[in-house]
Scaffold this motif. Structure first.
Motif, PDB file in Angstrom:
ATOM      1  N   ILE A   1       0.825  -1.206   0.000  1.00 54.59           N
ATOM      2  CA  ILE A   1       0.000   0.000   0.000  1.00 54.59           C
ATOM      3  C   ILE A   1       0.863   1.262   0.000  1.00 54.59           C
ATOM      4  N   SER A   2       1.971   1.238   0.704  1.00 52.59           N
ATOM      5  CA  SER A   2       2.859   2.397   0.739  1.00 52.59           C
ATOM      6  C   SER A   2       3.445   2.687  -0.644  1.00 52.59           C
TER       7      SER A   2
ATOM      8  N   ILE B   1      -0.508   5.447   6.267  1.00 50.18           N
ATOM      9  CA  ILE B   1      -0.852   4.040   6.200  1.00 50.18           C
ATOM     10  C   ILE B   1      -1.225   3.573   7.605  1.00 50.18           C
ATOM     11  N   ALA B   2      -2.479   3.133   7.796  1.00 47.41           N
ATOM     12  CA  ALA B   2      -2.916   2.618   9.099  1.00 47.41           C
ATOM     13  C   ALA B   2      -2.435   1.178   9.270  1.00 47.41           C
ATOM     14  N   ASP B   3      -2.613   0.367   8.238  1.00 42.72           N
ATOM     15  CA  ASP B   3      -2.141  -1.010   8.208  1.00 42.72           C
ATOM     16  C   ASP B   3      -2.138  -1.442   6.745  1.00 42.72           C
ATOM     17  N   ASN B   4      -1.962  -2.714   6.467  1.00 42.97           N
ATOM     18  CA  ASN B   4      -1.851  -3.161   5.079  1.00 42.97           C
ATOM     19  C   ASN B   4      -3.178  -3.104   4.326  1.00 42.97           C
ATOM     20  N   ASP B   5      -4.264  -2.756   5.017  1.00 45.47           N
ATOM     21  CA  ASP B   5      -5.568  -2.681   4.369  1.00 45.47           C
ATOM     22  C   ASP B   5      -6.188  -1.286   4.390  1.00 45.47           C
ATOM     23  N   ARG B   6      -5.725  -0.392   5.257  1.00 44.21           N
ATOM     24  CA  ARG B   6      -6.366   0.915   5.394  1.00 44.21           C
ATOM     25  C   ARG B   6      -5.344   2.035   5.287  1.00 44.21           C
ATOM     26  N   PHE B   7      -5.712   3.072   4.533  1.00 48.20           N
ATOM     27  CA  PHE B   7      -4.798   4.199   4.342  1.00 48.20           C
ATOM     28  C   PHE B   7      -5.587   5.441   3.942  1.00 48.20           C
TER      29      PHE B   7
ATOM     30  N   LEU C   1      -7.493  22.271  -5.361  1.00 48.33           N
ATOM     31  CA  LEU C   1      -8.623  21.711  -4.628  1.00 48.33           C
ATOM     32  C   LEU C   1      -8.138  20.527  -3.798  1.00 48.33           C
ATOM     33  N   GLU C   2      -8.173  20.683  -2.490  1.00 45.20           N
ATOM     34  CA  GLU C   2      -7.715  19.618  -1.607  1.00 45.20           C
ATOM     35  C   GLU C   2      -8.817  18.586  -1.407  1.00 45.20           C
ATOM     36  N   ASN C   3      -8.391  17.347  -1.263  1.00 45.23           N
ATOM     37  CA  ASN C   3      -9.295  16.220  -1.144  1.00 45.23           C
ATOM     38  C   ASN C   3      -8.571  15.151  -0.335  1.00 45.23           C
ATOM     39  N   VAL C   4      -9.272  14.468   0.566  1.00 43.80           N
ATOM     40  CA  VAL C   4      -8.677  13.374   1.329  1.00 43.80           C
ATOM     41  C   VAL C   4      -9.446  12.100   0.999  1.00 43.80           C
ATOM     42  N   ALA C   5      -8.720  11.077   0.563  1.00 43.53           N
ATOM     43  CA  ALA C   5      -9.324   9.773   0.283  1.00 43.53           C
ATOM     44  C   ALA C   5      -9.027   8.843   1.452  1.00 43.53           C
ATOM     45  N   HIS C   6     -10.078   8.274   2.041  1.00 44.38           N
ATOM     46  CA  HIS C   6      -9.971   7.290   3.123  1.00 44.38           C
ATOM     47  C   HIS C   6     -10.298   5.944   2.491  1.00 44.38           C
ATOM     48  N   MET C   7      -9.293   5.088   2.329  1.00 45.37           N
ATOM     49  CA  MET C   7      -9.472   3.864   1.546  1.00 45.37           C
ATOM     50  C   MET C   7      -9.188   2.612   2.375  1.00 45.37           C
ATOM     51  N   GLU C   8      -9.811   1.513   1.935  1.00 48.05           N
ATOM     52  CA  GLU C   8      -9.604   0.213   2.573  1.00 48.05           C
ATOM     53  C   GLU C   8      -9.629  -0.875   1.512  1.00 48.05           C
ATOM     54  N   VAL C   9      -8.701  -1.826   1.627  1.00 55.85           N
ATOM     55  CA  VAL C   9      -8.707  -2.978   0.725  1.00 55.85           C
ATOM     56  C   VAL C   9      -9.888  -3.852   1.126  1.00 55.85           C
ATOM     57  N   ARG C  10     -10.770  -4.139   0.181  1.00 53.75           N
ATOM     58  CA  ARG C  10     -11.978  -4.933   0.435  1.00 53.75           C
ATOM     59  C   ARG C  10     -11.869  -6.362  -0.083  1.00 53.75           C
TER      60      ARG C  10
END
Length: 171
Positions: free
Chosen positions: A24-25, A39-45, A58-67
């Motif tokens: 993920i990194s 990076i929170a862990d190997n599934d969430r960042f 334009l700033e934007n934050v993506a909160h993502m998780e491997v599903r």
């Protein structure tokens, strides 16, 4: 729904490309316009992006998780993007409207001789003015953003990458 789909050919074995997608990194470092990531862990960042509508940042934050992970051929991530103040004001979000956009990114890998085909689909479910802002960004910058992503991935993998599909997006 905004949908971006394409296929790339990477001159690397599928297992090597799979390893890259699961790091993920390394993947976050390849995101165009990435200001920083956590990076929170190997599934969430989380990824902080600065997109541009013309000259307006334009700033934007993506909160993502491997599903979903189906080694070595499919990786699916989903989450939300939250607009920063600049994006929220350009989209003129109503008070109380978070402006969150559902985002899904799916990668499919296929062997192709000594190369790997990466088929990816990005879907963003935005509405109202925010959808129009994203559509404007995609129309004006898709080729540049995609070329930057491809170059970054090629640098990380030390491989030549070829874009196979035309640069087309649907909204």
């Amino acid at each position: 729904m905004i949908r971006i789909e394409n296929t790339l050919r990477v001159r690397r074995e599928r297992q090597e490309v799979w390893g890259f997608l699961n790091d993920i990194s390394a993947l976050a470092k390849c995101v165009p316009q990435c200001k920083k990531f956590n990076i929170a862990d190997n599934d969430r960042f989380d990824v902080d992006l600065v997109l541009r509508l013309g000259r307006i940042p334009l700033e934007n934050v993506a909160h993502m998780e491997v599903r979903e992970r189906q080694e070595p051929h499919r990786l699916v991530m989903s989450g939300t993007t939250t607009p920063g103040r600049g994006l929220a004001s350009v989209a003129r979000l109503a008070d109380g409207d978070s402006g969150d956009t559902r985002l899904t990114i799916a990668f499919g890998l296929e062997e192709d001789g000594g190369s790997t085909l990466i088929h990816y689909v990005i879907e963003a479910d935005a509405s109202g003015n925010l959808k129009r802002v994203y559509e404007g960004i995609i129309r004006g910058q898709r080729a540049t953003l995609e070329t930057s992503f491809v170059k970054n991935v090629g640098n990380v993998l030390g491989a030549e990458i070829e874009i196979l599909e035309p640069l087309v997006a649907e909204a």
